[in-house]
Design a protein around this motif. Sequence first.
Motif: not given
Length: 512
Positions: A6, A79, A84, A129, A373
């Motif tokens: 991100w 995302k 991810l 996003t 993250d």
Amino acid sequence: MLWSGWGDPAKARELPDQIRTLLRDLMGVGEPVEAAALEEVRLPRPTLSPAVLAELTAVVGAAHVRTDHESRVRHTRGKSTPDLMRMREGDASDAPDAVVLPAGHEEVLRVLEVCSTHRVAVVPFGGGTSVVGGLVAGQGVVVLDLGRLDRLVSVDTESMVAELEPGLRAPDAERLLAEHGLTLGHFPQSYEYATLGGFAAARSSGQASAGYGRFDDMVVGLTVATPSGGLDLGRAPKSAAGPDLRQLVLGSEGAFGVITSLRLRVRRRPSATVYEGWRFETFQAGSAAMRRLAQEGVLPAVLRLSDETETMIGLARPEAIGSGDSGCLLIAGHEKDRGAAAAVLAEQGGTHLGAEPGQAWEHGRFAAPYLRDSLLAAGATVETLETAGFWSNLPRLYDAVRLTLHAELGSPLVMCHISHVYETGASLYFTVVTNQGLPEWERAKRAVNEAIVTAGGTISHHHGVGRDHSQAYAEEIGPLGVEILRAVKQRLDPQGIMNPGVLIACPPHSAG
């Protein structure tokens, strides 16, 4: 935007010691996970024919048809945590064959004409996003990046309406409107990177929704390009001239066409916003206070309540994660006199904590995705999900989601907050941290989707349907509802090229 995570890599955050200890001791998490390098990402072999690429180039120019490695990687998926995790493993098997950047409505129409003729699937792309599988491309697919449609076209200060293009990122829109003393007042957690077109396509709701409403409340008109032609919708604030076709486009996630222009309600920028914190003994007590504020019409611009677990962890204050307290933290942001709202909160049993908790939340309001993250890099699986329901059904919905997650994932950390309220109900936003892997999470997510529908909630309040929620959405609207949407898609997109698989299941396309 970081391709494997991100936002700005320079804003990456280290996990506090308290969180590392929690992950290690209570959840058995602690092995760091290294992400693949961009050049190591595995891409599928392109299948688009040179003839199709040549036609697309003739429409937008050679500089705006991109087939290089980095462009394809950066336009792969969205995302969500599954997105991810796959990207961090170097798996870009859903990468598009090409990224096309049109300059306006007519070019979008022509690109869709080319793709429809050759039965090439098109995935509209704004800020990238999506967290519900709304941007999965695939072989032979073109991603339509709207980044060149980024203008403030006009401002009507008498009507308080501004026309803006869909590729405009939210901070840029606010900067341009600020020059006229105006604001949209739309600040979701994706604010730093998301685009206006994405807000409309997914029915976004921002952190100041209590004062400004949802994004779909702001849309007074829009222009859409579809494979069957253009639509220009909205010529008055309200109308009795049949069903409102704007509502058919809002939330359609690119399944029917591409939004190429938006007419949006704007407001005067506030002179100041005062943030503060309140403590409630229980989530139920804080919820009752929020309901009273909504039903008595004394809502502040920002209103959110963390449950006991989220308060204890300190997730409502990402910059101070791990330093939470007991009870439930409520954050309020006032643009006008706070007296009436404060009186209600006090009467409902709230304890005023002063400005510091509110200011801390404001400072870290867009930081949570960076924290995710860091958790992924530490080996944890962390994801969010959300729903909404009527006030009387909210406790049942809250329990159904939590019980399902615990049944499916063993001993996950489950946190929740309410951040969007209405006279009749509210949303529930859950954050889940587990030591389970991607297959276990995806199984749990399917179970939670089923639990939400069974408990009478909506499958999404503001994240959208995408592919992740399409089955549950079909159950929510019923077989006839699905057939209505399929009929609309068949009329607007007869070749089925627009973002196949999003919103409603459709026959597979075949690439040209």
